[in-house]
Design a protein around this motif. Structure first.
Motif, PDB file in Angstrom:
ATOM      1  N   SER A   1       0.638  -1.320   0.057  1.00 41.52           N
ATOM      2  CA  SER A   1      -0.177   0.058   0.065  1.00 41.52           C
ATOM      3  C   SER A   1       1.074   1.243  -0.186  1.00 41.52           C
ATOM      4  CB  SER A   1      -0.849   0.134   1.248  1.00 41.52           C
ATOM      5  OG  SER A   1      -1.489   1.242   1.278  1.00 41.52           O
ATOM      6  N   PHE A   2       0.631   2.209  -0.681  1.00 45.37           N
ATOM      7  CA  PHE A   2       1.261   3.467  -0.791  1.00 45.37           C
ATOM      8  C   PHE A   2       0.216   4.614  -0.953  1.00 45.37           C
ATOM      9  CE2 PHE A   2       4.976   5.944  -1.863  1.00 45.37           C
ATOM     10  CZ  PHE A   2       4.944   6.426  -2.862  1.00 45.37           C
ATOM     11  N   SER A   3      -0.028   5.315   0.140  1.00 40.59           N
ATOM     12  CA  SER A   3      -1.122   6.441   0.038  1.00 40.59           C
ATOM     13  C   SER A   3      -0.373   7.666   0.025  1.00 40.59           C
ATOM     14  CB  SER A   3      -2.010   6.168   1.315  1.00 40.59           C
ATOM     15  OG  SER A   3      -1.512   6.486   2.128  1.00 40.59           O
ATOM     16  N   LEU A   4      -0.854   8.792  -0.427  1.00 40.21           N
ATOM     17  CA  LEU A   4      -0.637  10.080  -0.500  1.00 40.21           C
ATOM     18  C   LEU A   4      -1.346  10.980   0.487  1.00 40.21           C
ATOM     19  CD1 LEU A   4       1.392  12.208  -1.925  1.00 40.21           C
ATOM     20  CD2 LEU A   4      -0.410  12.691  -3.402  1.00 40.21           C
ATOM     21  N   LYS A   5      -0.454  11.655   1.410  1.00 41.39           N
ATOM     22  CA  LYS A   5      -1.223  12.698   2.050  1.00 41.39           C
ATOM     23  C   LYS A   5      -0.940  14.059   1.836  1.00 41.39           C
ATOM     24  CE  LYS A   5      -0.529  13.688   6.591  1.00 41.39           C
ATOM     25  NZ  LYS A   5      -0.658  13.406   8.077  1.00 41.39           N
ATOM     26  N   ILE A   6      -2.039  14.961   1.367  1.00 45.35           N
ATOM     27  CA  ILE A   6      -1.889  16.428   1.130  1.00 45.35           C
ATOM     28  C   ILE A   6      -2.292  16.982   2.334  1.00 45.35           C
ATOM     29  CG2 ILE A   6      -2.090  18.102  -0.577  1.00 45.35           C
ATOM     30  CD1 ILE A   6      -2.640  15.934  -2.586  1.00 45.35           C
ATOM     31  N   SER A   7      -1.378  17.838   3.130  1.00 47.75           N
ATOM     32  CA  SER A   7      -1.760  18.716   4.231  1.00 47.75           C
ATOM     33  C   SER A   7      -2.211  20.256   3.812  1.00 47.75           C
ATOM     34  CB  SER A   7      -0.823  18.682   5.159  1.00 47.75           C
ATOM     35  OG  SER A   7      -0.391  17.316   5.727  1.00 47.75           O
ATOM     36  N   ASP A   8      -2.742  20.786   4.484  1.00 51.79           N
ATOM     37  CA  ASP A   8      -3.035  22.199   4.012  1.00 51.79           C
ATOM     38  C   ASP A   8      -3.248  22.484   2.771  1.00 51.79           C
ATOM     39  OD1 ASP A   8      -1.117  25.362   4.090  1.00 51.79           O
ATOM     40  OD2 ASP A   8      -3.084  25.056   4.367  1.00 51.79           O
ATOM     41  N   SER A   9      -4.397  21.632   2.090  1.00 48.13           N
ATOM     42  CA  SER A   9      -4.593  21.641   0.598  1.00 48.13           C
ATOM     43  C   SER A   9      -4.961  23.084   0.049  1.00 48.13           C
ATOM     44  CB  SER A   9      -5.955  20.894   0.430  1.00 48.13           C
ATOM     45  OG  SER A   9      -5.765  19.653   0.884  1.00 48.13           O
ATOM     46  N   GLN A  10      -4.286  23.337  -1.016  1.00 53.38           N
ATOM     47  CA  GLN A  10      -4.399  24.573  -1.855  1.00 53.38           C
ATOM     48  C   GLN A  10      -5.035  24.555  -3.164  1.00 53.38           C
ATOM     49  OE1 GLN A  10      -0.306  25.965  -2.037  1.00 53.38           O
ATOM     50  NE2 GLN A  10      -0.076  26.007   0.160  1.00 53.38           N
ATOM     51  N   LEU A  11      -5.426  25.509  -3.634  1.00 49.17           N
ATOM     52  CA  LEU A  11      -6.486  25.355  -4.869  1.00 49.17           C
ATOM     53  C   LEU A  11      -5.591  24.871  -5.860  1.00 49.17           C
ATOM     54  CD1 LEU A  11      -8.331  28.873  -4.940  1.00 49.17           C
ATOM     55  CD2 LEU A  11      -9.135  26.401  -4.345  1.00 49.17           C
ATOM     56  N   GLY A  12      -4.219  25.306  -6.125  1.00 48.30           N
ATOM     57  CA  GLY A  12      -3.385  24.679  -6.962  1.00 48.30           C
ATOM     58  C   GLY A  12      -3.151  23.138  -6.980  1.00 48.30           C
ATOM     59  N   ASP A  13      -3.518  22.558  -6.005  1.00 48.06           N
ATOM     60  CA  ASP A  13      -3.574  21.128  -5.646  1.00 48.06           C
ATOM     61  C   ASP A  13      -4.314  20.256  -6.534  1.00 48.06           C
ATOM     62  OD1 ASP A  13      -2.808  21.312  -2.196  1.00 48.06           O
ATOM     63  OD2 ASP A  13      -1.293  21.399  -3.917  1.00 48.06           O
ATOM     64  N   ALA A  14      -5.584  20.955  -7.163  1.00 47.10           N
ATOM     65  CA  ALA A  14      -6.411  20.398  -8.030  1.00 47.10           C
ATOM     66  C   ALA A  14      -5.795  19.792  -9.147  1.00 47.10           C
ATOM     67  CB  ALA A  14      -7.499  21.282  -8.368  1.00 47.10           C
ATOM     68  N   ALA A  15      -6.181  18.275  -9.451  1.00 53.05           N
ATOM     69  CA  ALA A  15      -5.440  17.861 -10.635  1.00 53.05           C
ATOM     70  C   ALA A  15      -5.626  16.330 -10.617  1.00 53.05           C
ATOM     71  CB  ALA A  15      -3.782  18.021 -10.296  1.00 53.05           C
ATOM     72  N   MET A  16      -5.021  15.649 -11.528  1.00 57.22           N
ATOM     73  CA  MET A  16      -5.282  14.146 -11.582  1.00 57.22           C
ATOM     74  C   MET A  16      -3.871  13.694 -10.838  1.00 57.22           C
ATOM     75  SD  MET A  16      -7.704  12.455 -12.743  1.00 57.22           S
ATOM     76  CE  MET A  16      -7.135  10.768 -13.217  1.00 57.22           C
ATOM     77  N   TYR A  17      -3.780  12.774  -9.784  1.00 60.87           N
ATOM     78  CA  TYR A  17      -2.922  12.115  -9.347  1.00 60.87           C
ATOM     79  C   TYR A  17      -2.864  10.738  -9.693  1.00 60.87           C
ATOM     80  CZ  TYR A  17      -2.368  16.713  -6.441  1.00 60.87           C
ATOM     81  OH  TYR A  17      -2.081  17.710  -6.110  1.00 60.87           O
ATOM     82  N   PHE A  18      -1.362  10.403 -10.246  1.00 57.15           N
ATOM     83  CA  PHE A  18      -1.300   9.107 -10.478  1.00 57.15           C
ATOM     84  C   PHE A  18      -0.333   8.286  -9.606  1.00 57.15           C
ATOM     85  CE2 PHE A  18      -3.501   8.890 -14.424  1.00 57.15           C
ATOM     86  CZ  PHE A  18      -3.695  10.130 -14.803  1.00 57.15           C
ATOM     87  N   CYS A  19      -0.463   7.116  -9.171  1.00 55.14           N
ATOM     88  CA  CYS A  19       0.470   6.465  -8.504  1.00 55.14           C
ATOM     89  C   CYS A  19       1.241   5.609  -9.454  1.00 55.14           C
ATOM     90  CB  CYS A  19      -0.360   5.380  -7.567  1.00 55.14           C
ATOM     91  SG  CYS A  19       0.666   4.362  -6.477  1.00 55.14           S
TER      92      CYS A  19
END
Lengths: 115, 118
Positions: free
Chosen positions: B74-92
């Protein structure tokens, strides 16, 4: 540092026509990759070059797709003849060497629509 | 063959909040690398974070961190203090390690579309 350049950005063709995409990697990057990204999926490797030699083309549909990398710099990916299922984003990426600890840098892609 | 699975096609998060994106993978290799890539709309894919399988310590890059559970694959991604610029597709993505011959291609999951709500 200039990034990976690709052209054209968009292309619309009819099925059975031919199309070519161009990629210019980051200067000094020996390894170049072409990926196909169908809508709703992750990118899939089509072909990998190390300088001007092919490292892996196992997933390239060779009956219609071809690619070359002249002089170990720019690369061209061609589709002839195109099918409807070839509609996708075609991404080019480059890295310094083949060793996997080096990051792959992606270009903006070429979105192909086959009608 | 290696496979990468992202079970969340879409996620949303409030600005300044924390969100976790999930990823599982399957491999018989012991030496490999895992990555999270970000693909903003109409922009190129960029590397967010990388994890070497031989490292027990979870990778961290500013607001981005991973939870790497090797036994569970398992390999999860945590994004803290999310910002508008974080909006995107995220690929593992997965890549074999340095040993052995052959291609070092990236194997990607199908992606998670992250929306950030102002």
């Amino acid at each position: 540092e200039a990034g990976v350049a690709q052209s054209p950005r968009y292309k619309i063709i009819e099925k059975r026509q031919s199309v070519a995409f161009w990629c210019n990697p980051i200067s000094g990057h020996a390894t170049l990759y072409w990926y196909q990204q169908i809508l709703g999926q992750g990118p899939k490797l089509l072909i990998q070059f190390q300088n001007n030699g092919v490292v892996d083309d196992s997933q390239l549909p060779k009956d219609r797709f071809s690619a070359e990398r002249l002089k170990g710099v720019d690369s061209t990916l061609k589709i002839q003849p195109a099918k409807l299922e070839d509609s996708a984003m075609y991404l080019c990426a480059s890295s310094l060497v083949r060793i996997p600890t080096y990051e792959q840098y992606f270009g903006p892609g070429t979105r192909l629509t086959v009608t | 063959a290696q496979t990468v699975t992202q079970s969340q096609p879409e996620m949303s998060v409030q600005e300044a909040e924390t969100v976790t994106l999930s990823c599982t993978y399957d491999t018989s290799e012991s030496d490999y690398y895992l990555f999270w890539y970000k693909q903003p709309p109409s922009r190129q894919m960029i590397l967010v974070i990388r994890q070497e399988a031989y490292k027990q310590q979870n990778a961290t890059e500013n607001r981005f961190s991973v939870n790497f559970q090797k036994a569970a694959k398992s390999f999860s991604l945590k994004i803290s203090d999310s910002q508008l610029g974080d909006a995107a597709m995220y690929f593992c993505a997965y890549r074999k390690g340095n040993s052995g011959a052959g291609s070092y291609q990236l194997t990607f999951g199908k992606g998670t579309k992250l929306s950030v709500i102002p």
